[in-house]
Structures are given as C-alpha cells and as structure tokens.
Design an enzyme around this catalytic site. Structure first.
Site, PDB file in Angstrom:
ATOM      1  N   ARG A 277       0.862  -1.187   0.000  1.00  0.00           N
ATOM      2  CA  ARG A 277       0.000   0.000   0.000  1.00  0.00           C
ATOM      3  C   ARG A 277       0.897   1.236   0.000  1.00  0.00           C
ATOM      4  O   ARG A 277       1.331   1.709   1.036  1.00  0.00           O
ATOM      5  CB  ARG A 277      -0.924  -0.021   1.222  1.00  0.00           C
ATOM      6  CG  ARG A 277      -2.127   0.899   1.093  1.00  0.00           C
ATOM      7  CD  ARG A 277      -3.059   0.737   2.284  1.00  0.00           C
ATOM      8  NE  ARG A 277      -3.663  -0.582   2.318  1.00  0.00           N
ATOM      9  CZ  ARG A 277      -4.771  -0.918   1.671  1.00  0.00           C
ATOM     10  NH1 ARG A 277      -5.395  -0.021   0.937  1.00  0.00           N
ATOM     11  NH2 ARG A 277      -5.262  -2.137   1.757  1.00  0.00           N
ATOM     12  N   GLU A 349      -5.483  -8.637  -3.192  1.00  0.00           N
ATOM     13  CA  GLU A 349      -5.989  -8.027  -4.422  1.00  0.00           C
ATOM     14  C   GLU A 349      -4.849  -7.527  -5.301  1.00  0.00           C
ATOM     15  O   GLU A 349      -3.921  -6.874  -4.834  1.00  0.00           O
ATOM     16  CB  GLU A 349      -6.907  -6.856  -4.081  1.00  0.00           C
ATOM     17  CG  GLU A 349      -7.446  -6.125  -5.305  1.00  0.00           C
ATOM     18  CD  GLU A 349      -7.922  -4.723  -4.979  1.00  0.00           C
ATOM     19  OE1 GLU A 349      -7.932  -3.892  -5.896  1.00  0.00           O
ATOM     20  OE2 GLU A 349      -8.250  -4.454  -3.809  1.00  0.00           O
TER      21      GLU A 349
END
Length: 428
Positions: A277, A349
């Site tokens: 992230r 993901e």
C-alpha cells in the site's frame, strides 16, 4: 450520476437499490429537490415570457399613441428585468443543489451482485492454480528485497516519508519488465490501444470518473487546479468526455502504464510494511467504452484479459465477485482478482475490474449515436487493472523465491530481463 427522470419513474426500485448498498431511501428527497428546480425554472421562464408579451403590448400601445399605457407597461418590464437576476440565481441554486445531491450517491448495483456489508460478503467466482507447487510459507517480499539491498525503504523515507520505496538493480529492472510485459500482452493479444496520458488532470476529469467530490481526501492535489491521478482510469475514461461517438467506433479499448498516486487517507495502520500500500506505484490500466447492450460481455472479456497476465506468470489466484457493501462508488459490479502471496499465506488483491454503466458517462457527458434510429445515448464505461505492477512484483518475488534468498524469473519475463533467469540472493 443518476438520471432524475428514472428515479421519478420508479422511486421504489431506486430506494431498493440504495438499501442494498446500505443506504437509506432518498427518492423522496431527490424528487423534492427536482420539484424545487422545476419551480425555479418555471418562474424564470414565466417572467421571461411575460417580458416578451409586454414588449409586444408596448409596441401596440405606442402605435395607438397611448403613451400612458406604454409607460405603464414599460415600468412593469423594468421591474421584471430587475427581478430576473434573482430568478436566474434561484434556478441555478436549485439545479446545483439537485446535481450535488445526485453526485454524492453511489451507483446502483446490478441485480446479480451478492448482498453483503463488507469484504466478508464477497463470493468466489473462480480460481486458477499454478503449474508449480504452491508455496504455503516463505519470506515476505520486503525481507527478500532488503536482504539483497535492492529494495530500500529507509532511503525512500529520507526522500519522501513513509509508504514509498526505492528499487535498485535487477529488482528495478524486474518491475520495468512486468509493466512492459503487460502492455505488450494487452496491445498485441487483447486489442487494446496503448495511450500515454497526462498524470496531472483537472477537477472536471476527476469528477467525471467520480474521484471528486466524495474522495477528495484520498487524492493528491498538485496546485494550480491540478490533481495527480490515482489511476490511469481517470485520463483514459475522460478521453471521450463531452463527445458524441458513432456506434461503429465502439468498443474503444485503451491501456496505459502510469505512475499512480493515492493519499491512502483511510488506510492508516494498514500494510505499513513493504510495497502493498504505497503513495506512489505503477499500474497498467484497462478502460473500455461500449454500447449499453455490450457492457456485460465486455466486463467478462476485461476480466479474462487481466487474468491472462497472472496465467502467463503462472501465479495462483482467485476471482471474487464483490458484494454490494464492498463495491467501489462508481461500480455496478466488480470482480477482484486476488493473487496468492505465500509470505502472508493469503490472497491479496492485484486487480479490480468494474462495469459502471452510464454512471461516469453522465458525469462526463459522453454519448454515442446509434446506427438504427440515430438516437443519442450515453455510453457505458468499464475499467480494470491489468494489473498493478508493484503487487505483481510482490507476487513474483514471494512465489518464485528460493531457499537461498534468490528469486527465479518467470519464463514470460526473461526476454525482458536480457535473458536473466534469476536474481541472486544474499546466500547465493
């Protein structure tokens, strides 16, 4: 953006769709705002019509040499002229209030989207298992990268703070190889047109794809009215804004490899280690512009194109159909591709493929003219990751790691690596 006429025609269906999204009914409020808008429009139009009629009466009075009547009529025209700015402002405010409310409401989910409040309601659609034995444990990507000295979070922090990374040497080349491999695949085998778009866009473009106004805090403002793109979806989709396409031009399929920038305002404390992230990352984006009757078929096609990347890299993954509570704001239906990452012993993901219907097209005023009947309708838009390059790098490193800390290069990437078949580890 929603069609107020469709809401008026079937308010119960609109409220049911909002309820599936976890929202309270809004049709009564929206219809009241539209009534106020219609009233303001009618008042402004009535005043203008009255002025036009009075102008004719003034001409007739002067022709009849009735100066007193002409003066009386002219006084009323002057009064109406003074009131006009207020009426126009009221109309503008009423229209603005309705548009702002409509713009803040997420897209309506398709009927086959599974119900659910969050990611726990997502449903597996299908999966793919690699031909290699799947690792069920191993080091995480940042452990592998830092041990070789080719992944440097400390240097990035000195430059930019947290959620950045510096890649060096063969890891830098591997990331570049992944992006080039994906672009070549989508352009040569999947029929997408490669685009090099701006990574700075204006408010109108961000509004068009629904990053603004709701997700303003998740974006990086660049000053002078510009925003750094959170994804190439923004410039690629907006290529058709304020235009009327011919039906024969559809579908349009675009792909781009760009840096992406996200503030991650809502992700405090999540995935703080490593590259999962980041504020800045590279991604290959897929965007399709289609006629409405083709958008469901195009959604499945786009998903297959994104899956092809992972199949050629021989990475295990699963496809999840997102539930109503986990879908993005602009989406009618979304598939997430989750790749296996042995360092975390879970799926993460790596791509989202969404069909948005006419939701974004209304915000962009993007339309097409049908061959039959020549009617002008809104296009349907779709977007997907094909795929996130940084996360693909993570997946390759963790799934192709060796006990000595080296990383085997997947065969599909070796031509992009100058024939290199392995990145040496610290114990090699």
């Amino acid at each position: 953006m929603h069609d107020i006429r469709a809401i008026r025609e079937n308010p119960e269906a609109f409220d049911r769709d909002l309820e599936r999204r976890g929202l309270s009914p809004l049709s009564v409020e929206l219809i009241a705002l539209d009534d106020a808008r219609k009233g303001a429009v009618s008042a402004a139009q009535a005043a203008q019509e009255r002025r036009n009629a009075l102008s004719k009466e003034i001409g007739a009075a002067k022709k009849a040499k009735d100066e007193a009547r002409a003066a009386e009529l002219m006084a009323e025209v002057a009064r109406l002229k003074e009131e006009a700015p207020a009426l126009e402002a009221a109309q503008g405010e009423a229209e603005k209030a309705l548009d702002a409310r409509l713009a803040a409401i997420p897209n309506r989910p398709k009927a086959d989207v599974p119900p659910g409040a969050d990611e726990h309601g997502n449903v597996e659609y299908r999966r793919f298992d690699s031909s290699r034995e799947r690792l069920t444990e191993g080091r995480q990507h940042f452990e592998l990268g830092e041990a070789t000295g080719l992944m440097d979070f400390e240097a990035a922090a000195k430059l930019s703070g947290s959620r950045f990374v510096v890649l060096k040497g063969h890891l830098a080349r591997l990331e570049r190889a992944l992006g080039q491999f994906m672009l070549d695949l989508h352009t040569s085998e999947h029929g997408y047109t490669e685009v090099v778009p701006p990574v700075l866009v204006r408010d109108e473009a961000m509004f068009g794809t629904a990053q603004l106004p709701k997700f303003r805090d998740d974006q990086f403002a660049a000053g002078d009215g510009f925003w750094l793109i959170p994804t190439a979806e923004v410039p690629l989709t907006n290529l058709v804004r304020e235009s009327i396409l011919a039906e024969d031009e559809l579908p349009l399929r675009f792909t781009a490899l760009t840096p992406c920038f996200r503030a991650e305002a809502g992700a405090a404390g999540r995935d703080t280690r490593g590259m999962l992230r980041q504020h800045q990352f590279n991604k290959v984006e897929l965007v399709s512009i289609t006629a409405p009757e083709k958008s469901d078929e195009e959604h499945e096609r786009m998903l297959a194109c994104a899956e092809a990347v992972l199949k050629k890299l021989d990475l295990s993954y699963r496809v999840m159909t997102l539930c109503t509570g986990d879908m993005g704001f602009a989406s009618q239906k979304t598939y997430d591709i989750e790749v296996w990452v042995p360092g975390q012993q879970t799926y993460r993901e790596i791509s989202s493929c969404s069909v948005c219907g006419e939701f974004q097209a209304r915000r962009m005023n993007a339309r097409y003219r049908a061959k039959e009947g020549r009617a002008v309708n809104f296009v349907h838009t779709l977007n997907g990751s094909g795929v996130a390059v940084g996360r693909a790098l993570i997946a390759v490193m963790e799934n192709y790691q060796n006990p000595d800390g080296s990383v085997t290069i997947p065969s599909a990437l070796q031509p992009y690596m100058g024939g290199l078949n392995r990145i040496e580890g610290p114990n090699t």
